[in-house]
Design an enzyme around this catalytic site. Structure first.
Site, short mmCIF file in Angstrom:
data_model
loop_
_atom_site.label_atom_id
_atom_site.label_comp_id
_atom_site.label_asym_id
_atom_site.label_seq_id
_atom_site.Cartn_x
_atom_site.Cartn_y
_atom_site.Cartn_z
N ASP A 56 0.87 -1.18 0.00
CA ASP A 56 0.00 0.00 0.00
C ASP A 56 0.90 1.22 0.00
OD1 ASP A 56 -1.77 2.04 0.33
OD2 ASP A 56 -2.71 1.25 2.15
N TYR A 150 -5.90 16.22 -7.39
CA TYR A 150 -4.98 15.44 -8.21
C TYR A 150 -4.05 16.37 -8.99
CZ TYR A 150 -3.48 12.43 -12.10
OH TYR A 150 -2.75 11.76 -13.05
N LYS A 154 0.06 16.59 -8.56
CA LYS A 154 0.97 16.34 -9.67
C LYS A 154 1.86 17.56 -9.95
CE LYS A 154 0.07 12.08 -10.78
NZ LYS A 154 1.07 11.03 -10.53
#
Length: 260
Positions: A56, A150, A154
């Site tokens: 994980d 997200y 990034k």
């Protein structure tokens, strides 16, 4: 082109499918000894012959255990590909739809997994004068309402890559970033994935939506990117053929991002 990667060792995160799996296959074809991590070790990853480890990577313990196991089994790490990303918390919706739990999960997987893996692997990378490639996204350069967390993660990943390149370049470690656009992976093609959710929100049948992507995203080449194309770029940047490239961020998006 001979990349001269034979006998090198590499660690690839998010290796079970998509870009990660394509990268594992590409590196193994170049003679690299590879350890690949995925939350679920897929049959496809096992078939590559890589050392496949279930981990994980959204947790500090998961990353540490994977890098320790890989370093031991490979007897050191020459190359690191921080590819794991996206995840179930990448969803449609604007800023006010994303709560603190989602922000934390998205950053844990898309940014902190790379921070933790790089930290753990750097002693070996410094010793071997190795290389890191971080897989970001064209979203880091395209302001949009969603998926906001997200895109932010990034963008931060690309910034961290430049900082690592500056700090560790004098010690022989190169760090570069690859930022794909739309890639033919399960994120878009899975009937239960993100692409299907986008299609449903737009009121378009999933198959028809996939066919419309090049036009909808204004992709200059008229097609989406294949995972193997991204993997080839990653392998090039890891190799000594790219020996004086560091701190760079390469788009591979078919011309989607049109700004300078």
């Amino acid at each position: 082109m001979n990349l001269d990667l034979a006998s090198k060792t590499a660690v690839v995160t998010g290796a079970g499918r998509g870009i990660g799996l394509a990268t594992v296959r590409t590196l193994i074809a170049e003679g690299v000894h590879v350890a690949g991590a995925a939350r679920t070790v897929t049959p496809e990853l096992k078939e590559t012959g890589a050392l496949a480890i279930s981990a994980d990577l959204s947790t500090a313990d998961g990353v540490a255990a994977f890098i320790d196991a890989a370093r031991t089994e490979l007897d050191g790490i020459d190359l690191l590909v921080n590819n794991v990303g996206a995840g179930d918390d990448v969803r449609l919706g604007g800023f006010l739809d994303v709560d603190d739990v989602q922000w934390a999960r998205v950053f844990d997987l898309n940014l902190l997994s790379a921070v933790r893996a790089s930290r753990a692997a750097l002693p070996s990378l410094i010793e071997r004068r190795g290389a890191i490639v971080n897989v970001s996204s064209m979203n880091s350069r395209l302001p949009a309402a969603a998926p906001v967390a997200y895109s932010a993660a990034k963008a931060a990943l690309a910034a961290v890559g430049k900082s690592l390149a500056e700090e560790f370049g004098p010690r022989g470690v190169r760090v570069n970033t690859v930022s794909p656009g739309v890639v033919r992976t399960s994120i878009w093609e899975d009937p239960d994935g993100f692409g299907a959710t986008v299609a449903a929100a737009a009121g378009v049948e999933h198959g028809a939506f996939l066919q419309q992507i090049p036009a909808a995203f204004n992709i200059t080449t008229g097609r989406i990117t294949e995972p193997e194309e991204v993997a080839a770029l990653i392998a090039f940047l890891l190799s000594d053929v790219a020996g004086n490239i560091t701190g760079a961020d390469y788009l591979i998006d078919g011309g989607t991002v049109k700004t300078l």
